[in-house]
Design an enzyme around this catalytic site. Sequence first.
Site, PDB file in Angstrom:
ATOM      1  CE  LYS A 181       0.074   0.669   6.627  1.00 41.49           C
ATOM      2  NZ  LYS A 181       0.318   0.610   5.193  1.00 41.49           N
ATOM      3  CD  GLU A 230      -3.265  -9.022  -0.690  1.00 40.16           C
ATOM      4  OE1 GLU A 230      -2.562  -9.538  -1.572  1.00 40.16           O
ATOM      5  OE2 GLU A 230      -4.413  -9.402  -0.422  1.00 40.16           O
ATOM      6  CG  ASN A 284      -7.666  -0.237   4.069  1.00 41.84           C
ATOM      7  OD1 ASN A 284      -8.521  -1.106   3.931  1.00 41.84           O
ATOM      8  ND2 ASN A 284      -6.390  -0.515   4.223  1.00 41.84           N
ATOM      9  CB  CYS A 309      -4.323  -2.040   7.247  1.00 40.75           C
ATOM     10  SG  CYS A 309      -3.214  -3.342   6.691  1.00 40.75           S
ATOM     11  CD  GLU A 344      -2.944  -8.287  10.173  1.00 46.22           C
ATOM     12  OE1 GLU A 344      -2.877  -8.707  11.339  1.00 46.22           O
ATOM     13  OE2 GLU A 344      -2.416  -7.229   9.805  1.00 46.22           O
ATOM     14  CB  THR A 355      -0.893  -0.005   1.250  1.00 48.07           C
ATOM     15  OG1 THR A 355      -1.629  -1.225   1.255  1.00 48.07           O
ATOM     16  CG2 THR A 355      -1.845   1.181   1.249  1.00 48.07           C
ATOM     17  NE  ARG A 362       1.304  -4.879  12.058  1.00 47.08           N
ATOM     18  CZ  ARG A 362       1.214  -5.054  10.734  1.00 47.08           C
ATOM     19  NH1 ARG A 362       1.934  -4.312   9.932  1.00 47.08           N
ATOM     20  NH2 ARG A 362       0.398  -5.965  10.239  1.00 47.08           N
TER      21      ARG A 362
HETATM   22  C1  UDX Z   1      -8.085  -4.138   6.794  1.00 57.15           C
HETATM   23  C2  UDX Z   1      -9.034  -4.230   5.589  1.00 57.15           C
HETATM   24  O1  UDX Z   1     -10.267  -4.828   6.010  1.00 57.15           O
HETATM   25  C3  UDX Z   1      -8.401  -5.058   4.481  1.00 57.15           C
HETATM   26  O2  UDX Z   1      -9.245  -5.072   3.341  1.00 57.15           O
HETATM   27  C4  UDX Z   1      -7.063  -4.439   4.130  1.00 57.15           C
HETATM   28  O3  UDX Z   1      -6.409  -5.215   3.140  1.00 57.15           O
HETATM   29  C5  UDX Z   1      -6.178  -4.335   5.353  1.00 57.15           C
HETATM   30  O4  UDX Z   1      -6.850  -3.606   6.372  1.00 57.15           O
HETATM   31  P1  UDX Z   1      -7.383  -5.784   8.808  1.00 57.15           P
HETATM   32  O5  UDX Z   1      -6.491  -4.689   9.271  1.00 57.15           O
HETATM   33  O6  UDX Z   1      -6.888  -7.174   8.760  1.00 57.15           O
HETATM   34  O7  UDX Z   1      -7.915  -5.467   7.305  1.00 57.15           O
HETATM   35  O8  UDX Z   1      -8.638  -5.777   9.781  1.00 57.15           O
HETATM   36  P2  UDX Z   1     -10.206  -5.504   9.683  1.00 57.15           P
HETATM   37  O9  UDX Z   1     -10.923  -6.791   9.729  1.00 57.15           O
HETATM   38  O10 UDX Z   1     -10.524  -4.579   8.586  1.00 57.15           O
HETATM   39  O11 UDX Z   1     -10.448  -4.773  11.082  1.00 57.15           O
HETATM   40  C6  UDX Z   1      -9.780  -3.548  11.361  1.00 57.15           C
HETATM   41  C7  UDX Z   1     -10.155  -3.033  12.723  1.00 57.15           C
HETATM   42  O12 UDX Z   1     -11.494  -2.557  12.718  1.00 57.15           O
HETATM   43  C8  UDX Z   1     -10.072  -4.039  13.868  1.00 57.15           C
HETATM   44  O13 UDX Z   1      -9.429  -3.413  14.972  1.00 57.15           O
HETATM   45  C9  UDX Z   1     -11.513  -4.355  14.169  1.00 57.15           C
HETATM   46  O14 UDX Z   1     -11.695  -4.700  15.519  1.00 57.15           O
HETATM   47  C10 UDX Z   1     -12.192  -3.043  13.840  1.00 57.15           C
HETATM   48  N1  UDX Z   1     -13.615  -3.155  13.467  1.00 57.15           N
HETATM   49  C11 UDX Z   1     -13.983  -3.852  12.354  1.00 57.15           C
HETATM   50  C12 UDX Z   1     -14.576  -2.521  14.233  1.00 57.15           C
HETATM   51  O15 UDX Z   1     -14.255  -1.856  15.239  1.00 57.15           O
HETATM   52  N2  UDX Z   1     -15.893  -2.603  13.870  1.00 57.15           N
HETATM   53  C13 UDX Z   1     -16.292  -3.295  12.772  1.00 57.15           C
HETATM   54  O16 UDX Z   1     -17.495  -3.317  12.496  1.00 57.15           O
HETATM   55  C14 UDX Z   1     -15.307  -3.943  11.995  1.00 57.15           C
END
Ligand code: UDX
Length: 419
Positions: free
Chosen positions: A249, A134, A194, A246, A138, A104, A316
């Site tokens: 940042k 991507e 994002n 992700c 996670e 990214t 992180r």
């Molecule tokens: C994210 C994007 O979803 C993904 O498409 C991108 O490639 C990378 O960044 P990720 O960081 O793995 O993925 O986590 P994600 O499932 O998106 O959750 C991010 C954060 O949001 C977590 O801390 C989660 O607890 C929080 N979250 C998620 C909420 O607080 N409420 C929600 O409804 C959904």
Amino acid sequence: MAELGFEVLGVDVDQSKIDSLSSGRVPFYEPGLEDVLTRNLAAGRLRFTTDYAQAAAFADVYFICVGTPQQATSNAADLRYVDAAVETLAPLLTRPSVVIGKSTVPVGTAARITAQFHALSPAGEAVEVGWSPEFLRESHGVEDTLNPNRIVVGTDSPRVEQVMREISASQIARGIPFLVTDLQTAELVKVAANAFLATKISFINAMAEVCEAVGADVIQLAEALSHDDRIGGKFLGPGLGFGGGCLPKDIRAFMARADELGVEPALSFLREVDAINQRRRARTIDIARGLIGGSFAGRTVGVLGAAFKPNSDDIRDSPALDVAATIGSLGARVTVYDPEALENAKRAYPQLNFAHTMVEAVRDAEVVLLLTEWAEFRSADPDELGKVVAEKRIVDGRNALDPDHWRAHGWTYRALGRP
Ligand code: UDX
């Protein structure tokens, strides 16, 4: 890539990671990944090295997948790992090659990197660059990689498009959308996605703040909104908010880039998105402090969860550990338990105490905080925990528990955005 049938050589500068991967161990927790790794090592399709020269001799197509964390001193992305990969690989490319960026990056980076390859590679302009962001989450990494909801390829080279169509052929055949754009649009798709997800989470968390002011229930509010399929229920989960490597940042780097491009006002709303998100952490701490009479000094606090989200050991920008560390700095004795992230948490927060079970983490606690919604915590038995705590008080930072159930078992239950 190996699972899709390609011959793959993975390169990293960290020898210990290469050793671990070569012996079939994934050096972090990601459900299902170890099976894919061992299966493809055994099939001989997948190998690992720290030697770029070996990669340059081996490959026709290169994917750059290194991290782009936030800079220590600003909101902008730190591109040193991307730059190092480009500067090390480029002088070794003597044959026509395709390089695909997955990292990214701030919009405009891919064009700069294309020029770098042309200038530094013996193959010159026969090195062609594309950008294919991507989107994996996670904890769903394997599934999201094999079955992405779309494949985006930014390029102005017909050869890059052709190569990416070949690589993605089995996915395209299954109907996965394949979109070709210019480089800068592809770079933007990732940060825009994002930014949208972060905005959706902060939107519902802003509604939670309003609910708290009037005694309304944000869970019922979110459910009612979700039935409008223009809004939808995904990423509308109110609570402690987003963390991880992700979303936080990426929205900051996006704002920093917009500033450089002279379109800062277009993204100024992301400042609010970030601020709403941070305020949820402060609010969680305030609720817990209120429950124990206004001060953490000398109090005992149990924290359930350290990872930034369940089914991950990634800490992180973890909201859970941020809250735990702040409560610790306010004088409480804080004990944290997490099913997978304990080792990472111990290294990063040596000032906290850690327990190896949920029950040990809450023993003698005057207040318990649930900060990462692991299944183990969702199904926790209020009576079992009730026997070991000093006081039956719980702050549900993820709206993961049934309030009626916990109250019926004698607990004082508090959550974000709910009466
Ligand atoms: C994210 C994007 O979803 C993904 O498409 C991108 O490639 C990378 O960044 P990720 O960081 O793995 O993925 O986590 P994600 O499932 O998106 O959750 C991010 C954060 O949001 C977590 O801390 C989660 O607890 C929080 N979250 C998620 C909420 O607080 N409420 C929600 O409804 C959904």
